[in-house]
Design a protein around this motif. Structure first.
Motif, PDB file in Angstrom:
ATOM      1  N   ILE A  39       8.223   4.495  -9.605  1.00 44.55           N
ATOM      2  CA  ILE A  39       8.216   4.051 -11.002  1.00 44.55           C
ATOM      3  C   ILE A  39       9.620   4.110 -11.597  1.00 44.55           C
ATOM      4  CG2 ILE A  39       7.741   6.256 -12.165  1.00 44.55           C
ATOM      5  CD1 ILE A  39       6.000   2.912 -12.967  1.00 44.55           C
ATOM      6  N   LYS A  40      10.411   5.098 -11.186  1.00 39.63           N
ATOM      7  CA  LYS A  40      11.792   5.210 -11.669  1.00 39.63           C
ATOM      8  C   LYS A  40      12.620   4.010 -11.216  1.00 39.63           C
ATOM      9  CE  LYS A  40      15.813   8.300 -11.622  1.00 39.63           C
ATOM     10  NZ  LYS A  40      16.329   9.628 -11.175  1.00 39.63           N
ATOM     11  N   LYS A  41      12.497   3.656  -9.937  1.00 44.59           N
ATOM     12  CA  LYS A  41      13.242   2.503  -9.413  1.00 44.59           C
ATOM     13  C   LYS A  41      12.822   1.222 -10.119  1.00 44.59           C
ATOM     14  CE  LYS A  41      14.173  -0.107  -5.173  1.00 44.59           C
ATOM     15  NZ  LYS A  41      13.719  -1.398  -5.723  1.00 44.59           N
ATOM     16  N   LEU A  42      11.511   1.031 -10.293  1.00 43.09           N
ATOM     17  CA  LEU A  42      11.027  -0.178 -10.957  1.00 43.09           C
ATOM     18  C   LEU A  42      11.521  -0.259 -12.398  1.00 43.09           C
ATOM     19  CD1 LEU A  42       7.336  -0.332  -9.670  1.00 43.09           C
ATOM     20  CD2 LEU A  42       9.215  -1.873  -9.044  1.00 43.09           C
ATOM     21  N   LEU A  43      11.525   0.872 -13.087  1.00 39.87           N
ATOM     22  CA  LEU A  43      11.988   0.878 -14.478  1.00 39.87           C
ATOM     23  C   LEU A  43      13.483   0.572 -14.573  1.00 39.87           C
ATOM     24  CD1 LEU A  43       9.997   3.811 -16.094  1.00 39.87           C
ATOM     25  CD2 LEU A  43      10.152   1.473 -16.967  1.00 39.87           C
ATOM     26  N   MET A  44      14.261   1.107 -13.659  1.00 41.52           N
ATOM     27  CA  MET A  44      15.698   0.820 -13.664  1.00 41.52           C
ATOM     28  C   MET A  44      15.954  -0.660 -13.354  1.00 41.52           C
ATOM     29  SD  MET A  44      17.142   3.607 -14.631  1.00 41.52           S
ATOM     30  CE  MET A  44      15.672   3.750 -15.662  1.00 41.52           C
ATOM     31  N   ASP A  45      15.179  -1.215 -12.421  1.00 40.11           N
ATOM     32  CA  ASP A  45      15.295  -2.650 -12.139  1.00 40.11           C
ATOM     33  C   ASP A  45      14.903  -3.478 -13.361  1.00 40.11           C
ATOM     34  OD1 ASP A  45      16.184  -2.375  -9.544  1.00 40.11           O
ATOM     35  OD2 ASP A  45      14.210  -2.601  -8.628  1.00 40.11           O
ATOM     36  N   PHE A  46      13.868  -3.041 -14.030  1.00 36.99           N
ATOM     37  CA  PHE A  46      13.352  -3.729 -15.215  1.00 36.99           C
ATOM     38  C   PHE A  46      14.385  -3.745 -16.343  1.00 36.99           C
ATOM     39  CE2 PHE A  46      10.055  -3.427 -18.833  1.00 36.99           C
ATOM     40  CZ  PHE A  46       9.893  -4.795 -18.896  1.00 36.99           C
ATOM     41  N   LYS A  47      15.017  -2.609 -16.566  1.00 41.95           N
ATOM     42  CA  LYS A  47      15.940  -2.471 -17.694  1.00 41.95           C
ATOM     43  C   LYS A  47      17.331  -3.025 -17.403  1.00 41.95           C
ATOM     44  CE  LYS A  47      15.923   1.195 -20.331  1.00 41.95           C
ATOM     45  NZ  LYS A  47      15.893   2.572 -20.878  1.00 41.95           N
ATOM     46  N   TYR A  48      17.815  -2.812 -16.190  1.00 43.19           N
ATOM     47  CA  TYR A  48      19.226  -3.067 -15.930  1.00 43.19           C
ATOM     48  C   TYR A  48      19.509  -4.124 -14.872  1.00 43.19           C
ATOM     49  CZ  TYR A  48      19.428   1.357 -18.452  1.00 43.19           C
ATOM     50  OH  TYR A  48      19.278   2.345 -19.393  1.00 43.19           O
ATOM     51  N   ASN A  49      18.506  -4.544 -14.122  1.00 46.53           N
ATOM     52  CA  ASN A  49      18.737  -5.514 -13.046  1.00 46.53           C
ATOM     53  C   ASN A  49      18.033  -6.845 -13.276  1.00 46.53           C
ATOM     54  OD1 ASN A  49      20.347  -3.668 -11.629  1.00 46.53           O
ATOM     55  ND2 ASN A  49      18.570  -2.747 -10.631  1.00 46.53           N
ATOM     56  N   GLU A  50      17.717  -7.138 -14.525  1.00 46.11           N
ATOM     57  CA  GLU A  50      17.192  -8.443 -14.949  1.00 46.11           C
ATOM     58  C   GLU A  50      15.842  -8.791 -14.320  1.00 46.11           C
ATOM     59  OE1 GLU A  50      20.267 -11.306 -14.213  1.00 46.11           O
ATOM     60  OE2 GLU A  50      21.567 -10.506 -15.785  1.00 46.11           O
ATOM     61  N   LYS A  51      15.070  -7.788 -13.929  1.00 50.62           N
ATOM     62  CA  LYS A  51      13.738  -8.061 -13.366  1.00 50.62           C
ATOM     63  C   LYS A  51      12.692  -7.966 -14.478  1.00 50.62           C
ATOM     64  CE  LYS A  51      14.875  -6.682  -8.646  1.00 50.62           C
ATOM     65  NZ  LYS A  51      14.470  -5.886  -7.454  1.00 50.62           N
ATOM     66  N   ASN A  52      12.851  -8.855 -15.460  1.00 48.38           N
ATOM     67  CA  ASN A  52      11.972  -8.790 -16.636  1.00 48.38           C
ATOM     68  C   ASN A  52      10.521  -9.172 -16.326  1.00 48.38           C
ATOM     69  OD1 ASN A  52      12.830 -11.469 -16.204  1.00 48.38           O
ATOM     70  ND2 ASN A  52      12.432 -12.025 -18.319  1.00 48.38           N
ATOM     71  N   TYR A  53      10.289  -9.818 -15.176  1.00 50.03           N
ATOM     72  CA  TYR A  53       8.918 -10.195 -14.797  1.00 50.03           C
ATOM     73  C   TYR A  53       8.045  -8.969 -14.512  1.00 50.03           C
ATOM     74  CZ  TYR A  53      11.059  -9.403 -10.214  1.00 50.03           C
ATOM     75  OH  TYR A  53      11.743  -8.850  -9.152  1.00 50.03           O
ATOM     76  N   LEU A  54       8.649  -7.808 -14.376  1.00 53.31           N
ATOM     77  CA  LEU A  54       7.875  -6.593 -14.076  1.00 53.31           C
ATOM     78  C   LEU A  54       6.992  -6.150 -15.237  1.00 53.31           C
ATOM     79  CD1 LEU A  54      10.560  -4.497 -12.153  1.00 53.31           C
ATOM     80  CD2 LEU A  54       8.467  -5.470 -11.197  1.00 53.31           C
ATOM     81  N   GLU A 107       0.818  -1.210   0.000  1.00 44.76           N
ATOM     82  CA  GLU A 107       0.000   0.000   0.000  1.00 44.76           C
ATOM     83  C   GLU A 107       0.853   1.263   0.000  1.00 44.76           C
ATOM     84  OE1 GLU A 107      -2.958   0.005   3.030  1.00 44.76           O
ATOM     85  OE2 GLU A 107      -3.933  -1.827   2.300  1.00 44.76           O
ATOM     86  N   GLU A 108       1.969   1.241   0.728  1.00 45.52           N
ATOM     87  CA  GLU A 108       2.823   2.427   0.803  1.00 45.52           C
ATOM     88  C   GLU A 108       3.478   2.729  -0.543  1.00 45.52           C
ATOM     89  OE1 GLU A 108       3.125   4.659   3.299  1.00 45.52           O
ATOM     90  OE2 GLU A 108       1.447   3.460   4.074  1.00 45.52           O
ATOM     91  N   CYS A 109       3.971   1.697  -1.214  1.00 40.91           N
ATOM     92  CA  CYS A 109       4.616   1.909  -2.516  1.00 40.91           C
ATOM     93  C   CYS A 109       3.592   2.314  -3.575  1.00 40.91           C
ATOM     94  CB  CYS A 109       5.360   0.652  -2.958  1.00 40.91           C
ATOM     95  SG  CYS A 109       6.877   0.348  -2.000  1.00 40.91           S
ATOM     96  N   LEU A 110       2.393   1.755  -3.472  1.00 45.42           N
ATOM     97  CA  LEU A 110       1.335   2.106  -4.414  1.00 45.42           C
ATOM     98  C   LEU A 110       0.975   3.587  -4.281  1.00 45.42           C
ATOM     99  CD1 LEU A 110      -0.515   0.908  -6.583  1.00 45.42           C
ATOM    100  CD2 LEU A 110      -2.159   0.378  -4.787  1.00 45.42           C
ATOM    101  N   LYS A 111       0.994   4.089  -3.057  1.00 50.31           N
ATOM    102  CA  LYS A 111       0.684   5.503  -2.817  1.00 50.31           C
ATOM    103  C   LYS A 111       1.721   6.425  -3.450  1.00 50.31           C
ATOM    104  CE  LYS A 111      -1.591   4.824   1.671  1.00 50.31           C
ATOM    105  NZ  LYS A 111      -1.413   5.022   3.138  1.00 50.31           N
ATOM    106  N   THR A 112       2.963   5.943  -3.568  1.00 50.83           N
ATOM    107  CA  THR A 112       4.038   6.807  -4.071  1.00 50.83           C
ATOM    108  C   THR A 112       4.162   6.788  -5.589  1.00 50.83           C
ATOM    109  OG1 THR A 112       5.738   5.078  -3.869  1.00 50.83           O
ATOM    110  CG2 THR A 112       5.355   6.480  -1.934  1.00 50.83           C
ATOM    111  N   LEU A 113       3.322   6.009  -6.265  1.00 52.24           N
ATOM    112  CA  LEU A 113       3.331   6.047  -7.732  1.00 52.24           C
ATOM    113  C   LEU A 113       2.793   7.409  -8.190  1.00 52.24           C
ATOM    114  CD1 LEU A 113       1.949   2.600  -8.958  1.00 52.24           C
ATOM    115  CD2 LEU A 113       4.276   3.459  -9.194  1.00 52.24           C
TER     116      LEU A 113
END
Length: 242
Positions: free
Chosen positions: A91-106, A38-44
């Motif tokens: 969203i910035k952190k998630l995108l960086m994880d998605f692109k550069y930290n192999e978290k393709n499941y996002l 809930e906390e992370c959802l609020k910060t989107l």
């Protein structure tokens, strides 16, 4: 009538299955939306209210313009656009994880966010496509992040997704270049994969981050020159101007 969310949380208590927030890693219920606590959802920083009809950037509700200041100063080949979030925080952190930290499941989290918050079904879209990456970058990363999102949106809203463009040029990192340098760097970087896929079609292009629109504009130019009817763009996040 049974509240499905409460029922789901009761099941989680009876049959515990550890699920964690994709952003901060804390434990959450399997029913929590987008796999975020809930906390992370609020910060989107989801863009709400009046938006620029070209790029999707938020604009003042009292503005008499349909375009933001940046889009009023420039001409684009795409006909309209949507952006989900401001490029900051969660969203910035998630995108960086998605692109550069192999978290393709996002990709599934992102596609759900786009579908739930942007009126894609209100568009007259024939095809979905994505900004391609050069095959060498795809080889080392293992995937094209925009392609994963586009294909998942396609499955969920029932509009075909196709690889229409091929990237033939390894470009420098555009985010470190000036606007004019970006334009020169990206020019001629894309060719058509199969013209028969899209002649006289309305196309939605998916990309991850919108900065100046240079890459999306070059993709749109190539598609328009080769017979596409209308082009719309959709990005997960947009960088705000200083």
């Amino acid at each position: 009538m049974i509240n499905l969310k409460i029922f789901s949380k009761i099941l989680d208590l009876i049959f515990p299955d550890k699920v964690t927030c994709v952003n901060c890693g804390c434990e959450i219920y399997s029913s929590d939306k987008y796999s975020l606590c809930e906390e992370c959802l609020k910060t989107l920083t989801i863009i709400k209210g009046k938006t620029c009809r070209i790029c999707g950037r938020g604009i003042s509700e009292i503005s008499s313009y349909e375009k933001c200041m940046e889009c009023r100063k420039n001409d684009f080949y795409f006909d309209g656009g949507f952006s989900l979030c401001v490029f900051s925080g969660t969203i910035k952190k998630l995108l960086m994880d998605f692109k550069y930290n192999e978290k393709n499941y996002l990709y599934s989290v992102f596609s759900d966010l786009i579908i739930d918050n942007l009126n894609l079904n209100d568009l007259d879209i024939d095809l979905i496509t994505f900004v391609p990456v050069h095959f060498t970058r795809k080889f080392f990363r293992g995937y094209n992040q925009s392609e994963l999102i586009a294909n998942d949106i396609s499955k969920k809203i029932g509009i075909n997704s196709k690889k229409i463009l091929i990237r033939t040029k390894i470009t420098k990192r555009l985010k470190v270049l000036s606007k004019e340098e970006r334009k020169n760097e990206i020019e001629g970087a894309f060719i058509i994969n199969n013209k028969k896929n899209f002649t006289r079609k309305n196309i939605l292009i998916i990309d991850d981050i919108y900065t100046t629109g240079t890459t999306l504009n070059e993709c749109s130019k190539v598609l328009k020159y080769n017979g596409a009817e209308k082009i719309y763009i959709c990005t997960l996040a947009i960088r705000c101007k200083d």
